[in-house]
Design a protein around this motif. Sequence first.
Motif, PDB file in Angstrom:
ATOM      1  N   SER A   1       0.848  -1.191   0.000  1.00 15.66           N
ATOM      2  CA  SER A   1       0.000   0.000   0.000  1.00 15.66           C
ATOM      3  C   SER A   1       0.882   1.239   0.000  1.00 15.66           C
ATOM      4  CB  SER A   1      -0.898   0.010   1.238  1.00 15.66           C
ATOM      5  OG  SER A   1      -1.502   1.279   1.398  1.00 15.66           O
ATOM      6  N   SER A   2       0.511   2.219  -0.810  1.00 18.76           N
ATOM      7  CA  SER A   2       1.293   3.463  -0.830  1.00 18.76           C
ATOM      8  C   SER A   2       1.206   4.201   0.499  1.00 18.76           C
ATOM      9  CB  SER A   2       0.830   4.372  -1.969  1.00 18.76           C
ATOM     10  OG  SER A   2      -0.469   4.884  -1.713  1.00 18.76           O
ATOM     11  N   ASP A   3       0.213   3.874   1.334  1.00 18.20           N
ATOM     12  CA  ASP A   3       0.142   4.492   2.660  1.00 18.20           C
ATOM     13  C   ASP A   3       1.424   4.225   3.448  1.00 18.20           C
ATOM     14  OD1 ASP A   3      -2.385   5.334   2.062  1.00 18.20           O
ATOM     15  OD2 ASP A   3      -3.416   3.952   3.411  1.00 18.20           O
ATOM     16  N   TYR A   4       1.943   3.008   3.319  1.00 19.31           N
ATOM     17  CA  TYR A   4       3.145   2.645   4.070  1.00 19.31           C
ATOM     18  C   TYR A   4       4.400   3.214   3.416  1.00 19.31           C
ATOM     19  CZ  TYR A   4       0.024  -0.236   6.741  1.00 19.31           C
ATOM     20  OH  TYR A   4      -1.011  -0.648   7.537  1.00 19.31           O
ATOM     21  N   LEU A   5       4.381   3.305   2.096  1.00 14.99           N
ATOM     22  CA  LEU A   5       5.494   3.961   1.414  1.00 14.99           C
ATOM     23  C   LEU A   5       5.551   5.436   1.816  1.00 14.99           C
ATOM     24  CD1 LEU A   5       7.781   3.911  -0.651  1.00 14.99           C
ATOM     25  CD2 LEU A   5       6.080   4.287  -2.451  1.00 14.99           C
ATOM     26  N   ARG A   6       4.394   6.079   1.886  1.00 14.43           N
ATOM     27  CA  ARG A   6       4.350   7.483   2.308  1.00 14.43           C
ATOM     28  C   ARG A   6       4.878   7.633   3.730  1.00 14.43           C
ATOM     29  NH1 ARG A   6      -1.466  10.004   2.664  1.00 14.43           N
ATOM     30  NH2 ARG A   6      -1.530   8.493   4.367  1.00 14.43           N
ATOM     31  N   GLU A   7       4.485   6.725   4.606  1.00 18.16           N
ATOM     32  CA  GLU A   7       4.945   6.805   5.995  1.00 18.16           C
ATOM     33  C   GLU A   7       6.456   6.641   6.074  1.00 18.16           C
ATOM     34  OE1 GLU A   7       3.685   7.963   9.591  1.00 18.16           O
ATOM     35  OE2 GLU A   7       2.376   7.572   7.881  1.00 18.16           O
ATOM     36  N   PHE A   8       6.990   5.728   5.258  1.00 16.68           N
ATOM     37  CA  PHE A   8       8.435   5.515   5.230  1.00 16.68           C
ATOM     38  C   PHE A   8       9.161   6.758   4.721  1.00 16.68           C
ATOM     39  CE2 PHE A   8      12.271   4.304   2.917  1.00 16.68           C
ATOM     40  CZ  PHE A   8      12.964   3.586   3.885  1.00 16.68           C
ATOM     41  N   LEU A   9       8.586   7.415   3.714  1.00 13.04           N
ATOM     42  CA  LEU A   9       9.255   8.552   3.081  1.00 13.04           C
ATOM     43  C   LEU A   9       9.143   9.844   3.885  1.00 13.04           C
ATOM     44  CD1 LEU A   9       8.278   8.077  -0.678  1.00 13.04           C
ATOM     45  CD2 LEU A   9      10.555   7.842   0.326  1.00 13.04           C
TER      46      LEU A   9
ATOM     47  N   LEU B   1       4.529  16.104   2.723  1.00 13.88           N
ATOM     48  CA  LEU B   1       4.074  14.766   3.097  1.00 13.88           C
ATOM     49  C   LEU B   1       3.716  14.660   4.570  1.00 13.88           C
ATOM     50  CD1 LEU B   1       6.249  12.096   1.230  1.00 13.88           C
ATOM     51  CD2 LEU B   1       3.853  12.660   0.888  1.00 13.88           C
ATOM     52  N   GLU B   2       4.111  15.656   5.349  1.00 11.56           N
ATOM     53  CA  GLU B   2       3.811  15.587   6.780  1.00 11.56           C
ATOM     54  C   GLU B   2       2.332  15.810   7.060  1.00 11.56           C
ATOM     55  OE1 GLU B   2       4.289  19.927   5.917  1.00 11.56           O
ATOM     56  OE2 GLU B   2       5.313  18.082   5.303  1.00 11.56           O
ATOM     57  N   THR B   3       1.590  16.297   6.077  1.00  7.10           N
ATOM     58  CA  THR B   3       0.169  16.558   6.280  1.00  7.10           C
ATOM     59  C   THR B   3      -0.666  15.562   5.493  1.00  7.10           C
ATOM     60  OG1 THR B   3      -1.482  18.331   6.313  1.00  7.10           O
ATOM     61  CG2 THR B   3      -0.136  18.150   4.336  1.00  7.10           C
ATOM     62  N   SER B   4      -1.926  15.430   5.840  1.00 10.24           N
ATOM     63  CA  SER B   4      -2.828  14.558   5.089  1.00 10.24           C
ATOM     64  C   SER B   4      -3.093  15.160   3.714  1.00 10.24           C
ATOM     65  CB  SER B   4      -4.152  14.386   5.837  1.00 10.24           C
ATOM     66  OG  SER B   4      -3.950  13.738   7.078  1.00 10.24           O
ATOM     67  N   VAL B   5      -3.340  14.304   2.741  1.00  9.83           N
ATOM     68  CA  VAL B   5      -3.515  14.793   1.373  1.00  9.83           C
ATOM     69  C   VAL B   5      -4.712  15.737   1.273  1.00  9.83           C
ATOM     70  CG1 VAL B   5      -4.961  12.871   0.572  1.00  9.83           C
ATOM     71  CG2 VAL B   5      -3.476  14.079  -1.057  1.00  9.83           C
TER      72      VAL B   5
ATOM     73  N   ASP C   1       2.022  17.605  -5.328  1.00 12.69           N
ATOM     74  CA  ASP C   1       3.231  17.778  -4.514  1.00 12.69           C
ATOM     75  C   ASP C   1       3.553  16.494  -3.755  1.00 12.69           C
ATOM     76  OD1 ASP C   1       3.718  20.375  -5.252  1.00 12.69           O
ATOM     77  OD2 ASP C   1       2.820  21.279  -3.473  1.00 12.69           O
ATOM     78  N   GLN C   2       2.520  15.908  -3.154  1.00  8.78           N
ATOM     79  CA  GLN C   2       2.737  14.679  -2.395  1.00  8.78           C
ATOM     80  C   GLN C   2       3.019  13.497  -3.319  1.00  8.78           C
ATOM     81  OE1 GLN C   2      -0.282  13.840   0.511  1.00  8.78           O
ATOM     82  NE2 GLN C   2       0.314  15.569   1.791  1.00  8.78           N
ATOM     83  N   ALA C   3       2.403  13.517  -4.489  1.00  6.64           N
ATOM     84  CA  ALA C   3       2.535  12.376  -5.398  1.00  6.64           C
ATOM     85  C   ALA C   3       3.956  12.211  -5.929  1.00  6.64           C
ATOM     86  CB  ALA C   3       1.562  12.524  -6.567  1.00  6.64           C
ATOM     87  N   ARG C   4       4.697  13.300  -6.094  1.00  2.00           N
ATOM     88  CA  ARG C   4       6.013  13.199  -6.753  1.00  2.00           C
ATOM     89  C   ARG C   4       6.951  12.220  -6.044  1.00  2.00           C
ATOM     90  NH1 ARG C   4       4.621  18.638  -7.474  1.00  2.00           N
ATOM     91  NH2 ARG C   4       4.109  19.032  -9.665  1.00  2.00           N
ATOM     92  N   PRO C   5       7.202  12.368  -4.748  1.00  2.00           N
ATOM     93  CA  PRO C   5       8.095  11.378  -4.118  1.00  2.00           C
ATOM     94  C   PRO C   5       7.468   9.990  -4.034  1.00  2.00           C
ATOM     95  CG  PRO C   5       7.230  12.912  -2.474  1.00  2.00           C
ATOM     96  CD  PRO C   5       6.851  13.453  -3.814  1.00  2.00           C
TER      97      PRO C   5
ATOM     98  N   MET D   1       5.300   8.575  -6.198  1.00  2.00           N
ATOM     99  CA  MET D   1       5.371   7.934  -7.509  1.00  2.00           C
ATOM    100  C   MET D   1       6.808   7.556  -7.856  1.00  2.00           C
ATOM    101  SD  MET D   1       2.276   7.597  -8.519  1.00  2.00           S
ATOM    102  CE  MET D   1       2.691   6.970 -10.136  1.00  2.00           C
ATOM    103  N   GLY D   2       7.763   8.372  -7.422  1.00  2.00           N
ATOM    104  CA  GLY D   2       9.160   7.997  -7.619  1.00  2.00           C
ATOM    105  C   GLY D   2       9.486   6.689  -6.921  1.00  2.00           C
ATOM    106  N   GLY D   3       8.982   6.541  -5.701  1.00  2.00           N
ATOM    107  CA  GLY D   3       9.196   5.296  -4.967  1.00  2.00           C
ATOM    108  C   GLY D   3       8.506   4.114  -5.619  1.00  2.00           C
ATOM    109  N   ILE D   4       7.293   4.333  -6.112  1.00  2.00           N
ATOM    110  CA  ILE D   4       6.552   3.252  -6.774  1.00  2.00           C
ATOM    111  C   ILE D   4       7.283   2.807  -8.038  1.00  2.00           C
ATOM    112  CG2 ILE D   4       4.426   2.774  -8.074  1.00  2.00           C
ATOM    113  CD1 ILE D   4       2.942   4.392  -5.865  1.00  2.00           C
TER     114      ILE D   4
END
Length: 202
Positions: A34-42, A52-56, A77-81, A83-86
Amino acid sequence: MNSRIMFIGGVPGVGKTSISGYIARNTDIDIVLSSDYLREFLRPFAPQESHLETSVYDAWKFYGDMSDDNIIRGYLDQARPIMGGINRVIARALANGEDLIIESLYFVPDMMDEMVLKNAFLAYVYIDDPDLHRSRLEDRINYTHRNSPGSRLAAHLKEYRTIMDYSMDMARGRGIGLYSTDDYALARQRLLDDFRKFVDRR
């Protein structure tokens, strides 16, 4: 043997988490991310301008008043990092010959590498009926997100549906399949069938 990779997008409440699990069980795919966990990691490492520190659903606030344009600016703004990770995760799966399903709120085909676009099955799930969408959000605590009350997210249905409409337009422009989950059982079966056809053609 080619990797079997699905990248499924959709805003909260449309059923992407449960559909991903259903497809994984029916195709014997062991890795579901889930990208939720990728976001948390990043979050500790992402550039400050990604917000990314705020909710979308609050990311528009960095641009002034709430408007569709500002909601999308915050989302991108949030999608860029993310999507890079994905891109990197899918590239790794392809290199290793691993099967993988990724489900993600962040779904921006224009930010995806061509290799990913060519080798992964991409799909976007959505709900037509706003009232049904609200109901599904409020009900998801009983199914997939037991400690995350959907009422908090339902309060931001306008923001999510603005993101949904934008993502659907992006998907159409790339010829990516759209799947309405108003009829949930039909949608998940269609997705499973189309994924199998995609795999068989490769």
